[in-house]
Design an enzyme around this catalytic site. Structure first.
Site, PDB file in Angstrom:
ATOM      1  N   GLY A  46       0.842  -1.192   0.000  1.00 28.68           N
ATOM      2  CA  GLY A  46       0.000   0.000   0.000  1.00 28.68           C
ATOM      3  C   GLY A  46       0.873   1.235   0.000  1.00 28.68           C
ATOM      4  N   GLN A  51       2.806  10.003   1.895  1.00 28.27           N
ATOM      5  CA  GLN A  51       4.105   9.306   1.909  1.00 28.27           C
ATOM      6  C   GLN A  51       4.986   9.711   0.725  1.00 28.27           C
ATOM      7  OE1 GLN A  51       2.121   5.259   2.558  1.00 28.27           O
ATOM      8  NE2 GLN A  51       3.995   5.049   3.730  1.00 28.27           N
ATOM      9  N   CYS A  88       5.841  -0.153   7.701  1.00 25.43           N
ATOM     10  CA  CYS A  88       5.441   1.093   7.027  1.00 25.43           C
ATOM     11  C   CYS A  88       6.604   1.521   6.142  1.00 25.43           C
ATOM     12  CB  CYS A  88       5.112   2.172   8.065  1.00 25.43           C
ATOM     13  SG  CYS A  88       4.563   3.723   7.307  1.00 25.43           S
ATOM     14  N   LEU A  89       6.298   1.826   4.885  1.00 26.29           N
ATOM     15  CA  LEU A  89       7.370   2.241   3.968  1.00 26.29           C
ATOM     16  C   LEU A  89       7.991   3.558   4.432  1.00 26.29           C
ATOM     17  CD1 LEU A  89       5.723   1.308   0.540  1.00 26.29           C
ATOM     18  CD2 LEU A  89       7.369  -0.009   1.891  1.00 26.29           C
ATOM     19  N   HIS A 130      -4.596   0.905   7.452  1.00 23.85           N
ATOM     20  CA  HIS A 130      -3.283   1.558   7.603  1.00 23.85           C
ATOM     21  C   HIS A 130      -3.189   2.758   6.646  1.00 23.85           C
ATOM     22  CE1 HIS A 130       1.280   1.109   8.150  1.00 23.85           C
ATOM     23  NE2 HIS A 130       1.206   1.897   7.080  1.00 23.85           N
ATOM     24  N   GLU A 131      -3.685   2.573   5.395  1.00 27.77           N
ATOM     25  CA  GLU A 131      -3.594   3.661   4.405  1.00 27.77           C
ATOM     26  C   GLU A 131      -4.556   4.800   4.753  1.00 27.77           C
ATOM     27  OE1 GLU A 131      -1.069   3.517   2.663  1.00 27.77           O
ATOM     28  OE2 GLU A 131      -0.703   1.386   3.006  1.00 27.77           O
ATOM     29  N   HIS A 134      -3.023   6.916   7.269  1.00 28.56           N
ATOM     30  CA  HIS A 134      -2.052   7.869   6.700  1.00 28.56           C
ATOM     31  C   HIS A 134      -2.773   9.143   6.230  1.00 28.56           C
ATOM     32  CE1 HIS A 134       1.938   6.098   6.653  1.00 28.56           C
ATOM     33  NE2 HIS A 134       1.528   4.980   6.103  1.00 28.56           N
TER      34      HIS A 134
END
Ligand code: K1U
Ligand code: ZN
Length: 188
Positions: A46, A51, A88-89, A130-131, A134
């Site tokens: 994702g 991000q 998490c990226l 999670h997205e 963000h």
């Protein structure tokens, strides 16, 4: 195709709320394509607009070959509870178990600005939540106990030196660096 830089923990954009998308433009379509390319290159499942330094309420998700563009997403219902590992990226090499609703129903607009609703469960539900977090300036660390969050932040203090200006240049990461992020040595 462009691989975008990823903002990491400490960049204020990750804590800011996003702005609803008013229309799909060619520029937005290119952003969506670049976000999928960046997510694949970074080996994620994702990616949310903040991000990559953008403030639109937009995210992309791909779990088990099912891909979704989430424009202005909202959760309409939640069911059950489940604990699962998250990464998490934007916080590379930090992993922890997070408890969340097991299933969610979400409403969003697709790339053609058409409304759709899906019921997601397990990893897809986790990734979508999670997205959406963000897009609300929230990170998975916010769900951890004080003890686990403190341990994660201590580890991050060491890791963050690799990302000057809070920027992770995934396009320049070597295959070895990319696979290091895939293999957590230890979970918090
Ligand atoms: O938004 C992101 O930072 C992407 C993130 C999404 C995510 C992963 C795991 C659980 C919830 C949300 C990632 O893709 S992290 C890398 C990854 O592929 C992964 C990490 C841990 C478990 C499963 C996948
Ligand atoms: Zn994340």
């Amino acid at each position: 195709m462009s691989i975008l830089d990823i903002r990491v923990l400490g960049d204020p954009i990750l804590r800011q709320a996003t702005t609803p998308v008013a229309a799909v433009t060619d520029e937005l379509r290119k952003l969506v394509a670049d976000m999928f390319d960046t997510m694949h290159h970074a080996r994620g499942i994702g990616l949310a607009a903040p991000q990559v330094g953008r403030s639109e309420r937009l995210a992309v998700v791909e779990v088990e070959s099912e891909r979704f563009v989430l424009i202005n997403p909202e959760i309409v219902s939640r069911e059950g509870r489940a604990k699962g590992e998250e990464g998490c990226l934007s916080i590379p090499d930090i992993y922890a178990d997070v408890e969340r609703p097991k299933s969610v129903t979400i409403r969003a607009l697709d790339e053609s600005f058409q409304p759709y609703e899906i019921e997601a469960t397990d990893l897809l539900a986790r990734c979508i939540q999670h997205e959406i977090d963000h897009l609300d300036g929230k990170l998975f660390l916010d769900y951890l106990s004080v003890l686990k969050r403190t341990a994660a932040l201590a580890k991050w203090k060491i890791e963050q030196g690799k990302y000057p200006g809070y920027i992770r240049r995934v396009a320049l990461e070597t295959p070895e660096e990319l696979s290091e992020h895939d293999h957590p040595e230890e979970e918090l």
